[in-house]
Each structure stands twice: as structure tokens, then as C-alpha cells.
Design an enzyme around this catalytic site. Structure first.
Site, short mmCIF file in Angstrom:
data_model
loop_
_atom_site.label_atom_id
_atom_site.label_comp_id
_atom_site.label_asym_id
_atom_site.label_seq_id
_atom_site.Cartn_x
_atom_site.Cartn_y
_atom_site.Cartn_z
N SER A 90 0.86 -1.18 0.00
CA SER A 90 0.00 0.00 0.00
C SER A 90 0.89 1.23 0.00
O SER A 90 1.92 1.24 0.69
CB SER A 90 -0.91 0.03 1.23
OG SER A 90 -1.80 1.12 1.18
N LYS A 164 -6.76 3.23 4.06
CA LYS A 164 -7.02 1.82 4.36
C LYS A 164 -8.52 1.55 4.48
O LYS A 164 -9.01 0.49 4.11
CB LYS A 164 -6.32 1.42 5.67
CG LYS A 164 -4.81 1.34 5.57
CD LYS A 164 -4.36 0.11 4.81
CE LYS A 164 -2.86 -0.09 4.91
NZ LYS A 164 -2.40 -1.30 4.19
#
Length: 266
Positions: A90, A164
Site C-alpha cells: 500500500s 485503508k
């Protein structure tokens, strides 16, 4: 567990393999005999891959692959033939000036790109997504010591515009649409010994605060009961047979690792 390698014929993919959690995943998967396709930004950067290629079993069963998280279809050839995928990669930019374009959009797009590739191959039995406690704990509801946050919680995207949160929301929607067996893990601060030679986000916080806690006499404050802001359910993890490492053990291992790698000196 060094030298004790289990027999296995399965292949799995780990994205963002040079990160803290992913590095430990690669280590344990190799020890269990899996063939691991590990994606990294630059397979030729020793700071990112040296700790991976030196793991037990890496020479025989570790494949380092360059992958662009934001390129649609980039993971097709990587996940082809895999039995499972661990998506930990990420984007993270400290002090991002434009979180929407620098963090949120890349996180959502990257997750959907990986899942899009997974949806093309029926050999993949399960996808495990490393999310964050931020994706479940932050809503307009008050967090008090008697509140237990579990898998029924979900952060309000408007209340908490966090990459997230939106990435996991998009992942669940896509997984349901495509029939993907998806599991998410929602860690908070991650501590413990480092495999990689660089500091991860949580370890960098430990570098700042753990020495201060120790020098301020952490043991002197143990007579005061710790009152958590809120509780996090461990039931799902315990049902998998996971035994949690005591906090004091993890703190000591973190300090020892930071000292060994010369990130702290006291």
C-alpha cells in the site's frame, strides 16, 4: 524454526514483500515449504531484498518480481498459478500534501488491481488483505473502555477519510461481486524484531518513544492499572489458534532489534 522446513507444493504471492509484515510472512511461508512469489518495487535494490534472499528456503523457493501496484493487469502473470495471495502493499507517503491523490486513490486502485488479477484465476483459493485498525475503529460512535471493536465495526468513510478504510471497503465490494474468498487483517501499531534493514512506520515510532518510556521509568508506573481507550476483539484470531505475544516481550524484542541495527543507542 530455522532449518525445519515443511514439505509443501503450493505457491502463494506476497505483495509489498519488503515491508515489515510481508517480510515475516515470506519467512514463515518459506519455512512451511511454500513457493513464494514476492513482489517488490525494485528487485535489484539490496536494501529492499537482501534480507529476503537470505531467508531459509529462499534460494529454492523465493521468486522476486517487480510489480507496479497502480498498473492494471500488472499482477496477472504473477498470481497465475498461485493458491493464495497476501496483499500487504500500500502506498505510504509521510506528510503527503494531497492525501486524496497521493494515498487514498492509489491505495484503492492498487487493491482493486490486485483483486482484479486474482479474479481471473480459479486456482486462487483465498486472498488475505492487510488493512488497518483505522478501517474499523473510527466512527461517530464514542470509544470507551467497555467498547469492544470487532469485525462488525466499520469506519465511517466520511468521518474518517483514510486510505485503508476506503481500500478495504472497495475490496469487500469487489470480492463479493466476483466471488473471491477474502479475509482482512486489521493491525494497529506493529512492533517486534525487524527483518528488513530499514525502519517501518511503527518501528520508527518505537524508535522515538520506546527509549523515552524506558528512561522515564516505565517499571515505576506498573502499580497504576492501565485503562484502555477501547478494546479490540481477539476472538477471530484465537479461533485460528493464534497465541498472542505479551506486550512486554514484544517491546523488549523491538528494543533489542533497534539496538542491533543501530537505530537507537543507549
Amino acid at each position: 524454526m530455522s532449518g525445519s522446513v515443511a514439505c509443501n507444493t503450493k505457491t502463494v504471492c506476497v505483495t509489498g514483500a519488503s515491508g515489515y509484515i510481508a517480510s515475516w510472512l515470506v519467512k514463515f511461508l518459506l519455512l512451511r515449504g511454500y513457493t513464494v512469489k514476492a513482489t517488490v518495487r525494485d528487485p535489484n535494490d539490496p536494501k529492499k531484498v537482501e534480507h529476503l534472499v537470505s531467508l531459509d528456503g529462499a534460494k529454492e523457493r523465493l521468486q522476486l518480481v517487480k510489480a507496479n501496484l497502480l498498473e492494471e493487469g500488472a499482477f496477472d502473470s504473477i498470481v497465475d498459478g498461485c493458491d493464495g495471495v497476501f496483499h500487504t502493499a500500500s502506498p505510504f507517503i509521510t506528510g503527503a500534501k494531497d492525501p486524496q491523490t497521493q494515498l487514498i486513490e492509489p491505495a484503492v486502485k492498487g487493491t482493486l488491481n490486485v483483486l482484479g488479477s486474482c479474479a481471473k484465476f480459479p486456482s486462487i483459493k483465498r486472498v488475505v488483505l492487510t488493512s488497518s485498525i483505522a478501517a474499523v475503529a473510527y466512527t461517530a460512535k464514542p470509544l470507551t473502555p467497555d467498547v469492544v471493536v470487532d469485525e462488525t465495526w466499520y469506519s465511517d468513510a466520511e468521518f474518517c477519510k483514510e486510505s485503508k478504510t476506503l481500500a478495504e471497503e472497495a475490496a469487500w465490494s469487489f470480492a463479493k461481486e466476483k466471488g473471491i474468498d477474502l479475509v482482512t487483517i486489521n493491525p494497529a501499531m506493529v512492533i517486534g524484531p525487524l527483518l528488513q534493514p530499514t525502519l517501518n512506520t511503527s518501528a520508527s515510532q518505537g524508535q522515538k518513544y520506546i527509549p523515552m518510556l524506558l528512561m522515564d521509568g516505565l517499571t515505576c508506573a506498573e502499580d497504576k492499572p492501565f485503562s484502555p481507550t477501547f478494546q479490540v476483539s481477539k476472538e477471530k484470531a484465537k479461533s485460528l489458534g493464534i497465541d498472542f505475544i505479551p506486550l512486554e516481550v514484544s517491546l523488549k524484542e523491538t528494543v533489542d532489534s533497534l539496538k542491533e541495527k543501530k537505530f537507537i543507542d543507549f
